[in-house]
Design a protein around this motif. Structure first.
Motif, short mmCIF file in Angstrom:
data_model
loop_
_atom_site.label_atom_id
_atom_site.label_comp_id
_atom_site.label_asym_id
_atom_site.label_seq_id
_atom_site.Cartn_x
_atom_site.Cartn_y
_atom_site.Cartn_z
N ASN A 78 16.31 35.00 69.55
CA ASN A 78 16.91 35.85 70.58
C ASN A 78 17.98 35.08 71.34
OD1 ASN A 78 15.22 38.21 70.27
ND2 ASN A 78 13.58 37.03 71.19
N GLN A 131 20.52 35.69 74.99
CA GLN A 131 20.97 36.54 76.11
C GLN A 131 22.04 35.81 76.90
OE1 GLN A 131 16.58 38.08 77.31
NE2 GLN A 131 18.22 38.98 78.54
N PHE A 153 23.55 35.84 80.88
CA PHE A 153 23.23 36.25 82.24
C PHE A 153 24.35 35.84 83.18
CE2 PHE A 153 18.76 37.29 81.66
CZ PHE A 153 18.36 36.48 80.61
N ASN A 188 21.27 40.64 83.76
CA ASN A 188 21.43 40.73 82.31
C ASN A 188 22.82 41.25 81.97
OD1 ASN A 188 18.59 40.49 82.71
ND2 ASN A 188 18.29 41.21 80.63
N PHE A 204 24.16 40.69 78.33
CA PHE A 204 23.99 41.08 76.93
C PHE A 204 22.73 40.46 76.34
CE2 PHE A 204 27.97 43.17 76.28
CZ PHE A 204 28.90 42.50 77.04
N TYR A 205 22.06 41.26 75.53
CA TYR A 205 21.04 40.76 74.62
C TYR A 205 21.70 40.81 73.25
CZ TYR A 205 16.98 40.69 71.56
OH TYR A 205 16.10 40.39 70.55
N PHE A 265 25.07 32.03 82.40
CA PHE A 265 24.13 31.28 81.57
C PHE A 265 23.94 31.96 80.23
CE2 PHE A 265 22.54 27.98 84.23
CZ PHE A 265 22.51 28.47 85.52
#
Lengths: 111, 110
Positions: B31, B33, B35, B45, B47-48, B86
């Protein structure tokens, strides 16, 4: 819909004391994780719980412990506080080990 | 364990400028992400994105998992974009933890 909620938002404790931080995940999320963020650094993983079981633990001393309750809320406990424990403590919840959503954090100051 | 490096560490832009933030990671990830941390400390959030490309308004992100990097694009920057960005990655299935980079501190000047 409520996001991840943490309490308290700010806390001042004295060296040697004990502290309990609380987290309520997003409704329906069964996974809760805890992170510590010291000033100027990225968050560091402390614990992850899923369905009330510990599924992961970071490189933190045994003074740090956590648990998850039947309603999926969680507590992070820190014993024998040190000055170096001063940090922003972040809680995250996720639906199934994928996208994590973070709370606003608890800012802990140890004096 | 997986190492996550972000560049540049600091970035100052004039309002309206475009920028690209980079995240390199040392091993395959399950995964990923992006931030934005606001001045009050909350991680928002963005993007994932474990692979592929996504866009959301002025922001877009691309992850090339086979080459172990991800890019965050900010176009027409605004002062409200200021803060720390991040990248966080989760290793192989079963590690159950996100590893964060050291962040990119962005300041957008009016």
């Amino acid at each position: 819909d409520a996001g991840v909620t943490q309490s308290p938002t700010h806390l001042i404790k004295t060296r040697g004391q004990h502290v309990t931080l609380r987290c309520s995940p997003i409704s329906g999320h069964k996974s809760v994780s805890w992170y510590q963020q010291v000033l100027g650094q990225g968050p560091q993983f402390i614990f992850q719980y899923y369905e009330k079981e510990e599924r992961g633990r970071g490189n933190f001393p045994d003074r740090f412990s956590a648990r998850q309750f039947p309603n999926y809320s969680s507590e992070l406990n820190v014993n024998a506080l040190l000055l170096g424990d001063s940090a922003l403590y972040l809680c995250a919840s996720s639906l199934s080990y994928r996208e994590a959503f973070f709370g606003q954090g608890t800012r802990l100051t140890v004096v | 364990g997986i190492q996550v490096e972000q560049s540049p560490p600091d970035l100052i832009l004039q309002e309206g400028a475009n920028s690209t933030l980079r995240c390199n990671f040392s091993d395959s990830v399950n995964n990923l992400q992006w931030f934005h941390q606001n001045p009050w400390g909350q991680l928002i959030n963005l993007f994932y994105i474990p692979s592929g490309t996504k866009q959301n308004g002025r922001l877009s992100a691309t992850t090339v998992a086979t080459e172990r990097y991800s890019l965050l694009y900010i176009s027409s920057s605004q002062t409200t974009d200021s803060g720390v960005y991040f990248c966080a990655v989760e290793g192989s299935i079963g590690t159950y933890k996100y590893i964060f980079g050291t962040g990119t501190r962005l300041k957008v000047l009016a």
